[in-house]
Design a protein around this motif. Sequence first.
Motif, PDB file in Angstrom:
ATOM      1  N   PHE A  45       1.000  -1.145   0.069  1.00  0.00           N
ATOM      2  CA  PHE A  45      -0.266   0.106  -0.010  1.00  0.00           C
ATOM      3  C   PHE A  45       0.922   1.251  -0.057  1.00  0.00           C
ATOM      4  CE2 PHE A  45      -3.391   2.373   2.262  1.00  0.00           C
ATOM      5  CZ  PHE A  45      -4.050   2.969   1.197  1.00  0.00           C
ATOM      6  N   VAL A  77       1.675  -1.387   4.713  1.00  0.00           N
ATOM      7  CA  VAL A  77       1.756   0.126   4.409  1.00  0.00           C
ATOM      8  C   VAL A  77       3.353   0.644   3.876  1.00  0.00           C
ATOM      9  CG1 VAL A  77       1.458   2.573   5.138  1.00  0.00           C
ATOM     10  CG2 VAL A  77      -0.314   0.845   5.998  1.00  0.00           C
ATOM     11  N   LEU A  81       3.536   7.714   2.147  1.00  0.00           N
ATOM     12  CA  LEU A  81       2.321   7.604   2.598  1.00  0.00           C
ATOM     13  C   LEU A  81       0.985   8.074   1.739  1.00  0.00           C
ATOM     14  CD1 LEU A  81       3.087   8.649   6.222  1.00  0.00           C
ATOM     15  CD2 LEU A  81       2.323   6.309   5.452  1.00  0.00           C
ATOM     16  N   LEU A  84      -2.200   6.271   1.684  1.00  0.00           N
ATOM     17  CA  LEU A  84      -2.900   6.448   2.732  1.00  0.00           C
ATOM     18  C   LEU A  84      -3.639   7.707   2.911  1.00  0.00           C
ATOM     19  CD1 LEU A  84      -3.719   5.084   5.531  1.00  0.00           C
ATOM     20  CD2 LEU A  84      -1.383   6.049   6.292  1.00  0.00           C
TER      21      LEU A  84
END
Length: 326
Positions: A45, A77, A81, A84
């Motif tokens: 991710f 993750v 980021l 996210l």
Amino acid sequence: MFHGKISPEVAQGLKILRERIERASIPPSILDETLNIATWNIREFGKLHQRRRRSQAAIHYIAEILFQFDLIAIVEVRDDLTDLRRVMEILGPYWHVVFSDFNTDPAGNRERIAYLYDKRAVAFTGLAAEADPPRKKDRVSGEYKPEITWWRSPFMVSFSAGNFDFILLTAHIRWGNSPASRIPELKLLAEWIDGRSQEKFVEDKDIIVMGDFNIPQLDDELYRAITSKELEIPDALRGTTHGSNLAGDKRYDQILHYRRYTKTFKDVGGVLDFYCDDWRALFPQEQYPDMTKTDFTYELSDHLPLWVQLDTWTEDEELDQLLHTQ
């Protein structure tokens, strides 16, 4: 949650996804009484796949799935980021996140662990730390050195909901060269959690362990390693219908607890199957002509979310404990 201005294709995909979510029969949580928690390995991710970010459709689908729960531990993750944050914009201002740092070596895979939570239902209470492996003093140098290192450090965070204070500890166990190569890390983690739960000044003994343990089945050596110190799965997740891979036949992801401490698990839990053996309904041929099933796993994931509901109204239990100590 605010999906905002989306294309007709994404709107149609969201309708299909909501039908699949409904089949999972996730009961709504009740403020200060119940809490829906989940663990989900969202494949790489944040990492670019074929030099592209996740599609806007995937970001909306991921947000829709996460929105079904109050508190989610996300594994894999990545250091970047951006994706996210894209998801959190859709979830809205009530949603917060606590995340770990990443290791830069190949073993760490530049991965983080993140906890997303709806602050209307659950509160972060201050503890956020990686689990350090046990150390022993080296007789020659006098330095304290770890006997074994985590490939990716487990990450623990304290929360509170209703009358229930608890710690979530999430891990991503190495895949390794063989299933047997995972056993030492699983045993070490079980021993570390057991030792920490017995410490006098531990923040809370209600420790819930989650994440991707790369355990194929519940009756194999890997499962016996992680449960060697009395961790166990809640009753709602027993049986053979809770596989978290897309085929539904592997128990890679787990939610575990100490029954002697944490007695708040209700009798509902399972996996949320967003796949349903048909990924093309979410990414139609007309809009995504070159997408393969493997590409799909980099858009959503090759894992399904595993969830369970907690009873966070513990006042009666606390009164019983007081009576028994008199």
